[in-house]
Structure formats: C-alpha cells, structure tokens
Scaffold this motif. Structure first.
Motif, mmCIF file in Angstrom:
data_model
loop_
_atom_site.group_PDB
_atom_site.id
_atom_site.type_symbol
_atom_site.label_atom_id
_atom_site.label_comp_id
_atom_site.label_asym_id
_atom_site.label_seq_id
_atom_site.Cartn_x
_atom_site.Cartn_y
_atom_site.Cartn_z
ATOM 1 N N SER A 42 34.768 47.497 38.407
ATOM 2 C CA SER A 42 34.919 47.289 36.973
ATOM 3 C C SER A 42 36.085 48.147 36.493
ATOM 4 C CB SER A 42 33.641 47.714 36.255
ATOM 5 O OG SER A 42 33.454 49.118 36.399
ATOM 6 N N ALA A 43 36.458 47.977 35.250
ATOM 7 C CA ALA A 43 37.524 48.799 34.679
ATOM 8 C C ALA A 43 37.150 50.281 34.771
ATOM 9 C CB ALA A 43 37.786 48.397 33.228
ATOM 10 N N ASP A 44 35.893 50.615 34.512
ATOM 11 C CA ASP A 44 35.448 52.010 34.604
ATOM 12 C C ASP A 44 35.572 52.548 36.028
ATOM 13 O OD1 ASP A 44 34.861 52.161 31.892
ATOM 14 O OD2 ASP A 44 32.735 51.673 32.175
ATOM 15 N N GLN A 45 35.269 51.721 37.017
ATOM 16 C CA GLN A 45 35.383 52.157 38.410
ATOM 17 C C GLN A 45 36.841 52.322 38.825
ATOM 18 O OE1 GLN A 45 32.926 48.935 39.840
ATOM 19 N NE2 GLN A 45 31.233 50.337 40.308
ATOM 20 N N VAL A 46 37.707 51.466 38.306
ATOM 21 C CA VAL A 46 39.142 51.607 38.581
ATOM 22 C C VAL A 46 39.664 52.900 37.952
ATOM 23 C CG1 VAL A 46 41.428 50.598 38.159
ATOM 24 C CG2 VAL A 46 39.530 49.134 38.884
ATOM 25 N N ILE A 47 39.215 53.202 36.748
ATOM 26 C CA ILE A 47 39.618 54.450 36.081
ATOM 27 C C ILE A 47 39.129 55.651 36.889
ATOM 28 C CG2 ILE A 47 39.271 55.870 34.021
ATOM 29 C CD1 ILE A 47 39.203 53.146 32.458
ATOM 30 N N ALA A 48 37.910 55.586 37.407
ATOM 31 C CA ALA A 48 37.386 56.687 38.231
ATOM 32 C C ALA A 48 38.243 56.881 39.478
ATOM 33 C CB ALA A 48 35.935 56.411 38.614
ATOM 34 N N LYS A 49 38.700 55.775 40.079
ATOM 35 C CA LYS A 49 39.568 55.868 41.254
ATOM 36 C C LYS A 49 40.917 56.471 40.855
ATOM 37 C CE LYS A 49 39.469 54.807 45.265
ATOM 38 N NZ LYS A 49 39.182 55.719 46.395
ATOM 39 N N LEU A 50 41.436 56.100 39.699
ATOM 40 C CA LEU A 50 42.688 56.681 39.210
ATOM 41 C C LEU A 50 42.548 58.186 39.009
ATOM 42 C CD1 LEU A 50 43.795 53.960 36.651
ATOM 43 C CD2 LEU A 50 45.078 54.688 38.666
ATOM 44 N N GLU A 51 41.427 58.596 38.456
ATOM 45 C CA GLU A 51 41.159 60.022 38.239
ATOM 46 C C GLU A 51 41.080 60.761 39.568
ATOM 47 O OE1 GLU A 51 40.454 63.580 36.240
ATOM 48 O OE2 GLU A 51 41.005 61.673 35.308
#
Length: 113
Positions: A42-51
């Motif tokens: 999800s977008a939230d999981q992609v953001i977590a990977k970016l972090e």
C-alpha cells in the motif's frame, strides 16, 4: 487533441525502475524503487520502505505525493493494483518465473485438421 508521435511515446513509455536508490533522485523514482524493493504494498508500506532506505524522509508532502504517484501510475496501467481491506495495494506485475506449460495446438488453430 492530436498528439505528436513523440508526445505519445513520452506519455505511454514503459515504467522505468531505477537500479539503485539515490537520495538526490526524484520523488517518483524513489517511490518506484521502494515499491520494487517491497514487491507489493500500500502507499503506507511504500512510505515505510522509503523511510527504511532514507531515514527522516517521511513528511506530509511525501505522504501526499506517494499516494498520488501510485494512483497515477495505476491509472496509466504502468503498475498493477488491487483493493485489500479497503486499501489499494500496488505491485509492478513482474513475471517472476518462466511459463512451464505447453501450448495446445488445437487451441491455436482449431478445426484445421
């Protein structure tokens, strides 16, 4: 509106997945790279990977951009998406293993005996 051949090719070119994560890259390339590294999310999981890739990157702007980029790429047919528990999950729809089946000749040209 009529597009030139060059405009058409630019609009519908295949998705470029960066080979490496670069902090100086565009937000879109970072998002695509993070999705590729996650495999699906999800977008939230992609953001977590970016972090994970660049600690401290997460802010309100990144959260908004990530959702928009993923949605835009999905709308253009460049990534695959499906709804799970009321949330869109995206992936690159990559083929991860070769086809091990055979083609039935009857299905290719039925009735040509």
């Amino acid at each position: 509106m009529i597009q030139s051949d060059e405009d058409f090719r630019e609009e519908f070119k295949p998705l470029h997945v960066p080979a490496h994560f670069l902090e100086v890259d565009t937000q879109e390339n970072k998002i695509i790279f993070a999705l590729a590294q996650s495999g699906e999310g999800s977008a939230d999981q992609v953001i977590a990977k970016l972090e994970e890739l660049q600690p401290g990157i997460k802010d309100e702007q990144l959260v908004a951009i990530t959702g928009k980029v993923l949605s835009h790429l999905y709308d253009k047919g460049l990534i695959r998406g499906r709804e799970m528990n009321g949330e869109m999950h995206y992936d690159l729809a990559k083929i991860t293993h070769e086809n091990d089946g055979e083609v039935d000749p009857e299905l290719l040209a039925p009735g040509l005996d």
